[in-house]
Motif scaffolding. Structure first.
Motif, PDB file in Angstrom:
ATOM      1  N   THR A  61      45.830 152.355 -17.331  1.00 15.39           N
ATOM      2  CA  THR A  61      46.451 153.642 -17.621  1.00 15.39           C
ATOM      3  C   THR A  61      47.068 153.626 -19.012  1.00 15.39           C
ATOM      4  O   THR A  61      47.761 152.678 -19.378  1.00 15.39           O
ATOM      5  CB  THR A  61      47.557 153.949 -16.585  1.00 15.39           C
ATOM      6  N   HIS A  62      46.833 154.670 -19.791  1.00 12.28           N
ATOM      7  CA  HIS A  62      47.449 154.782 -21.115  1.00 12.28           C
ATOM      8  C   HIS A  62      48.907 155.190 -20.930  1.00 12.28           C
ATOM      9  O   HIS A  62      49.214 156.129 -20.188  1.00 12.28           O
ATOM     10  CB  HIS A  62      46.700 155.809 -21.968  1.00 12.28           C
ATOM     11  N   ILE A  63      49.792 154.470 -21.596  1.00 13.98           N
ATOM     12  CA  ILE A  63      51.229 154.714 -21.495  1.00 13.98           C
ATOM     13  C   ILE A  63      51.836 154.697 -22.897  1.00 13.98           C
ATOM     14  O   ILE A  63      51.207 154.234 -23.853  1.00 13.98           O
ATOM     15  CB  ILE A  63      51.925 153.659 -20.609  1.00 13.98           C
ATOM     16  N   HIS A 120      47.591 150.332 -23.467  1.00 17.84           N
ATOM     17  CA  HIS A 120      47.100 150.165 -22.095  1.00 17.84           C
ATOM     18  C   HIS A 120      46.907 148.676 -21.830  1.00 17.84           C
ATOM     19  O   HIS A 120      46.763 147.879 -22.750  1.00 17.84           O
ATOM     20  CB  HIS A 120      45.782 150.922 -21.890  1.00 17.84           C
ATOM     21  N   TRP A 121      46.929 148.313 -20.552  1.00 19.74           N
ATOM     22  CA  TRP A 121      46.684 146.930 -20.135  1.00 19.74           C
ATOM     23  C   TRP A 121      45.184 146.743 -20.013  1.00 19.74           C
ATOM     24  O   TRP A 121      44.480 147.560 -19.420  1.00 19.74           O
ATOM     25  CB  TRP A 121      47.357 146.658 -18.802  1.00 19.74           C
ATOM     26  N   PHE A 122      44.693 145.660 -20.595  1.00 21.92           N
ATOM     27  CA  PHE A 122      43.271 145.367 -20.485  1.00 21.92           C
ATOM     28  C   PHE A 122      43.102 143.867 -20.296  1.00 21.92           C
ATOM     29  O   PHE A 122      43.378 143.079 -21.200  1.00 21.92           O
ATOM     30  CB  PHE A 122      42.509 145.830 -21.729  1.00 21.92           C
ATOM     31  N   GLY A 123      42.686 143.485 -19.116  1.00 25.75           N
ATOM     32  CA  GLY A 123      42.389 142.082 -18.825  1.00 25.75           C
ATOM     33  C   GLY A 123      43.606 141.184 -18.840  1.00 25.75           C
ATOM     34  O   GLY A 123      44.200 140.912 -17.814  1.00 25.75           O
ATOM     35  N   ASP A 124      43.994 140.716 -20.023  1.00 23.03           N
ATOM     36  CA  ASP A 124      45.050 139.707 -20.106  1.00 23.03           C
ATOM     37  C   ASP A 124      46.256 140.136 -20.938  1.00 23.03           C
ATOM     38  O   ASP A 124      47.111 139.318 -21.246  1.00 23.03           O
ATOM     39  CB  ASP A 124      44.482 138.417 -20.697  1.00 23.03           C
ATOM     40  N   GLY A 125      46.322 141.406 -21.339  1.00 29.34           N
ATOM     41  CA  GLY A 125      47.466 141.802 -22.157  1.00 29.34           C
ATOM     42  C   GLY A 125      47.473 143.269 -22.507  1.00 29.34           C
ATOM     43  O   GLY A 125      46.600 144.038 -22.098  1.00 29.34           O
ATOM     44  N   ASP A 153      43.886 142.355 -31.108  1.00 36.69           N
ATOM     45  CA  ASP A 153      45.060 141.520 -30.912  1.00 36.69           C
ATOM     46  C   ASP A 153      45.980 142.162 -29.882  1.00 36.69           C
ATOM     47  O   ASP A 153      46.299 143.338 -29.969  1.00 36.69           O
ATOM     48  CB  ASP A 153      45.824 141.329 -32.216  1.00 36.69           C
ATOM     49  N   ALA A 154      46.399 141.360 -28.912  1.00 35.88           N
ATOM     50  CA  ALA A 154      47.338 141.861 -27.902  1.00 35.88           C
ATOM     51  C   ALA A 154      48.684 142.136 -28.570  1.00 35.88           C
ATOM     52  O   ALA A 154      49.043 141.510 -29.560  1.00 35.88           O
ATOM     53  CB  ALA A 154      47.496 140.855 -26.774  1.00 35.88           C
ATOM     54  N   ILE A 155      49.410 143.089 -28.025  1.00 34.64           N
ATOM     55  CA  ILE A 155      50.738 143.423 -28.535  1.00 34.64           C
ATOM     56  C   ILE A 155      51.780 143.012 -27.503  1.00 34.64           C
ATOM     57  O   ILE A 155      51.445 142.717 -26.351  1.00 34.64           O
ATOM     58  CB  ILE A 155      50.852 144.924 -28.864  1.00 34.64           C
ATOM     59  N   GLN A 156      53.026 142.983 -27.902  1.00 33.46           N
ATOM     60  CA  GLN A 156      54.112 142.565 -27.016  1.00 33.46           C
ATOM     61  C   GLN A 156      55.190 143.649 -26.919  1.00 33.46           C
ATOM     62  O   GLN A 156      56.305 143.483 -27.411  1.00 33.46           O
ATOM     63  CB  GLN A 156      54.728 141.250 -27.526  1.00 33.46           C
ATOM     64  N   PRO A 157      54.898 144.772 -26.269  1.00 31.07           N
ATOM     65  CA  PRO A 157      55.930 145.810 -26.149  1.00 31.07           C
ATOM     66  C   PRO A 157      57.035 145.378 -25.201  1.00 31.07           C
ATOM     67  O   PRO A 157      56.833 144.514 -24.340  1.00 31.07           O
ATOM     68  CB  PRO A 157      55.161 147.007 -25.598  1.00 31.07           C
ATOM     69  N   LEU A 158      58.206 145.984 -25.350  1.00 30.76           N
ATOM     70  CA  LEU A 158      59.341 145.659 -24.494  1.00 30.76           C
ATOM     71  C   LEU A 158      59.618 146.735 -23.448  1.00 30.76           C
ATOM     72  O   LEU A 158      60.114 146.439 -22.367  1.00 30.76           O
ATOM     73  CB  LEU A 158      60.597 145.462 -25.334  1.00 30.76           C
ATOM     74  N   MET A 159      59.309 148.009 -23.787  1.00 29.63           N
ATOM     75  CA  MET A 159      59.636 149.125 -22.913  1.00 29.63           C
ATOM     76  C   MET A 159      58.418 150.033 -22.785  1.00 29.63           C
ATOM     77  O   MET A 159      57.528 150.003 -23.618  1.00 29.63           O
ATOM     78  CB  MET A 159      60.805 149.924 -23.502  1.00 29.63           C
ATOM     79  N   TRP A 160      58.436 150.866 -21.739  1.00 29.97           N
ATOM     80  CA  TRP A 160      57.345 151.816 -21.549  1.00 29.97           C
ATOM     81  C   TRP A 160      57.842 153.052 -20.823  1.00 29.97           C
ATOM     82  O   TRP A 160      58.908 153.047 -20.231  1.00 29.97           O
ATOM     83  CB  TRP A 160      56.197 151.186 -20.754  1.00 29.97           C
ATOM     84  N   ARG A 161      57.031 154.103 -20.878  1.00 28.99           N
ATOM     85  CA  ARG A 161      57.232 155.313 -20.098  1.00 28.99           C
ATOM     86  C   ARG A 161      55.892 156.017 -19.999  1.00 28.99           C
ATOM     87  O   ARG A 161      55.007 155.790 -20.816  1.00 28.99           O
ATOM     88  CB  ARG A 161      58.289 156.214 -20.717  1.00 28.99           C
ATOM     89  N   PRO A 162      55.714 156.885 -19.008  1.00 29.37           N
ATOM     90  CA  PRO A 162      54.449 157.609 -18.898  1.00 29.37           C
ATOM     91  C   PRO A 162      54.251 158.530 -20.106  1.00 29.37           C
ATOM     92  O   PRO A 162      55.214 158.961 -20.739  1.00 29.37           O
ATOM     93  CB  PRO A 162      54.594 158.441 -17.623  1.00 29.37           C
TER      94      PRO A 162
END
Length: 133
Positions: A74-76, A98-103, A114-123
């Motif tokens: 899901t895109h967030i 969005h989450w894909f496979g491993d990140g 390159d995978a990213i490292q977000p800290l927060m999310w919302r719809p």
């Protein structure tokens, strides 16, 4: 309810103009005082309405920790630090991911692997009505 401050100002100016042209000064000033009281009442009403809109915006703008985000593709909306309507990011603004496979991956660039490292999310917010019309 009319929230148009220009209309309110015009109404007040007309009322004041009428009152100043009347022969009885006491009645003129009483009418001016009444117009000013009506303006203050309208301002109080608009401030109350504005406060309720701000409360709704604050309630809708809640961010959760990334650990609670869906991992089904899901895109967030994600961010990389604390965020609310009073602060901005030192690093970068919120972005879609969005989450894909491993990140987590940015949704805007299919060539960024390159995978990213977000800290927060919302719809994501709902789409705009009549977008593109």
């Amino acid at each position: 309810m009319s929230d148009d401050p220009l209309k309110l100002a015009r109404t007040m100016a007309i009322a004041m103009d009428k009152t100043f042209h009347e022969s009885n000064a006491a009645n003129s000033w009483r009418a001016v005082a009444n117009a000013i009281e009506a303006a203050y009442a309208k301002i109080a009403e608009l401030e109350k309405h504005n406060a309720s809109l701000r409360a709704k915006i604050d309630a809708d703008a809640q961010w959760d920790t990334i650990e609670t985000a869906p991992k089904d593709g899901t895109h967030i909306l994600v961010c990389f630090g604390p965020y609310d309507r009073w602060t901005t990011f030192a690093q970068q603004p919120p972005t879609v991911a969005h989450w894909f496979g491993d990140g987590w991956y940015l949704s805007r660039c299919p060539f960024d692997h390159d995978a990213i490292q977000p800290l927060m999310w919302r719809p994501l917010p709902p789409p705009l009505q009549n977008a593109g019309a």
